[in-house]
Design an enzyme around this catalytic site. Structure first.
Site, short mmCIF file in Angstrom:
data_model
loop_
_atom_site.label_atom_id
_atom_site.label_comp_id
_atom_site.label_asym_id
_atom_site.label_seq_id
_atom_site.Cartn_x
_atom_site.Cartn_y
_atom_site.Cartn_z
CG ASP A 134 5.95 -2.55 13.71
OD1 ASP A 134 6.03 -3.45 14.84
OD2 ASP A 134 5.17 -1.82 13.31
CG ASP A 142 -0.17 -0.06 2.88
OD1 ASP A 142 1.27 -0.08 2.30
OD2 ASP A 142 -0.81 0.00 3.34
#
Length: 348
Positions: free
Chosen positions: A169, A93
């Site tokens: 992350d 995206d």
């Protein structure tokens, strides 16, 4: 995926050398038939390779479990099996800048030269309009930005062995996993997200509100910078520490009595300050209470993304964050990093 690939292929196919240096792979997780059909069509039409990940039967208990396991598979395949020199991840995206590939080519040399660099990112968490300006300025950060990032074999093989099943992350941002290593990122982003929905729907914030307030106003570099002509040696560990120190020493403290409130002076609708281009600094209380102290400052710098990522200010280097304020560098610096000079400033 189609939107991302259209932009990516546009820049990738403009230079035959890029196609040799950056072989493209689409890795499909989950087996969606439409996604697979699209990927296979590109394999035939654009010389793009296709990988698939078959999900195990076991249940993923966390919202981003499959994402972390997908990354882990790719790290193992490319660094353990194929002995790739480096690997660049791009989510489906994202749109990318015209100089996306040459940016990563130039910075990959720094990462190979400096072992304290374990990743390069296309993203700047503070790349909103009015908060970023210079399209050739690059920085180091303790906090991986993600959203289009690269690592090399030296660090990638270790990541393949230690990669978590969830929260990849957050894991990369923890001090015990970073081990003093840092990432390079650009002031003007080389990637731009258009995804309102995603894995973080499982976290405690409104995705639409978050996207509209912070991510929709992110900038994307539009100039095709020739990175082969840029001297990037200032990003090497010792050089960068000295450079940042010189910036901080030359900066002047933001004074409400002189400039008005921080929110007023740094409003993104205002033109650059042509009378004074010197850097500015604002001090916040570091250490315990960092979250409250730091976020109190960033509330005056809308649309800055002022939360902490795994306990650290986004895009920070030893707690120091740089954003633009009317064209000037504005440093948000923790009181703990000022040493003896701390007595001369007033923390916010």
């Amino acid at each position: 995926l189609a939107r991302t690939m259209t932009i990516l292929l546009k820049h990738w196919t403009q230079d035959a050398a890029d196609r040799q240096k950056f072989p493209l792979y689409i890795s499909v997780d989950g087996g969606d038939p439409r996604t697979l059909l699209y990927a296979v069509a590109l394999q035939d039409a654009a010389d793009v390779q296709v990988l698939t990940r078959v999900r195990a039967r076991r249940k993923c208990d966390f919202y981003d479990c499959h994402i972390s396991l997908h990354f882990k598979m790719l790290l193992q395949v490319f660094f353990k099996c194929l002995n790739a020199p480096r690997l660049l991840f791009l989510e489906e995206d994202l749109e990318v800048a015209p100089d996306f590939f040459t940016y990563f080519e130039a910075t990959s040399r720094l990462m190979d030269q400096d072992d304290s660099l374990w990743c390069v990112s296309a993203w700047n968490d503070h790349g909103q309009r009015g908060r970023a300006l210079n399209n050739t300025a690059l920085y180091r950060t303790d906090v991986i930005p993600g959203l289009g990032w690269m690592t090399n074999a030296k660090h990638g093989k270790q990541l393949a062995d230690e990669w978590p099943d969830t929260g990849w992350d957050h894991w990369m941002r923890r001090a015990e996993n970073r081990k003093g290593r840092q990432c390079i990122f650009p002031e003007l982003p080389r990637s731009h997200t258009f995804g309102k929905e995603g894995a973080h729907s499982g976290e405690n914030y409104d995705n639409n509100a978050h996207f509209n307030r912070y991510l929709s106003v992110m900038m994307l570099n539009q100039e095709n910078i020739d990175w082969s002509k840029q001297d990037l040696s200032y990003l090497l560990k010792g050089n960068y520490a000295a450079l940042l120190q010189s910036w901080l020493e030359a900066a002047v403290e933001f004074e409400k009595s002189k400039h008005g409130s921080l929110a007023f002076y740094c409003d993104v609708s205002k033109q650059p300050d042509v009378e004074d281009s010197r850097g500015l600094f604002v001090t916040y209380k570091g250490g315990e209470g960092t979250s409250t102290a730091y976020m109190n400052v960033t509330k005056s710098l809308v649309p800055m993304l002022g939360d902490l990522a795994s306990g650290f200010p986004r895009a920070s280097y030893d707690g120091v964050v740089m954003v633009r304020c009317r064209g000037r560098r504005l440093f948000l610096r923790p009181l703990k990093s000022l040493g003896t000079a701390a007595k001369t400033v007033t923390p916010i």
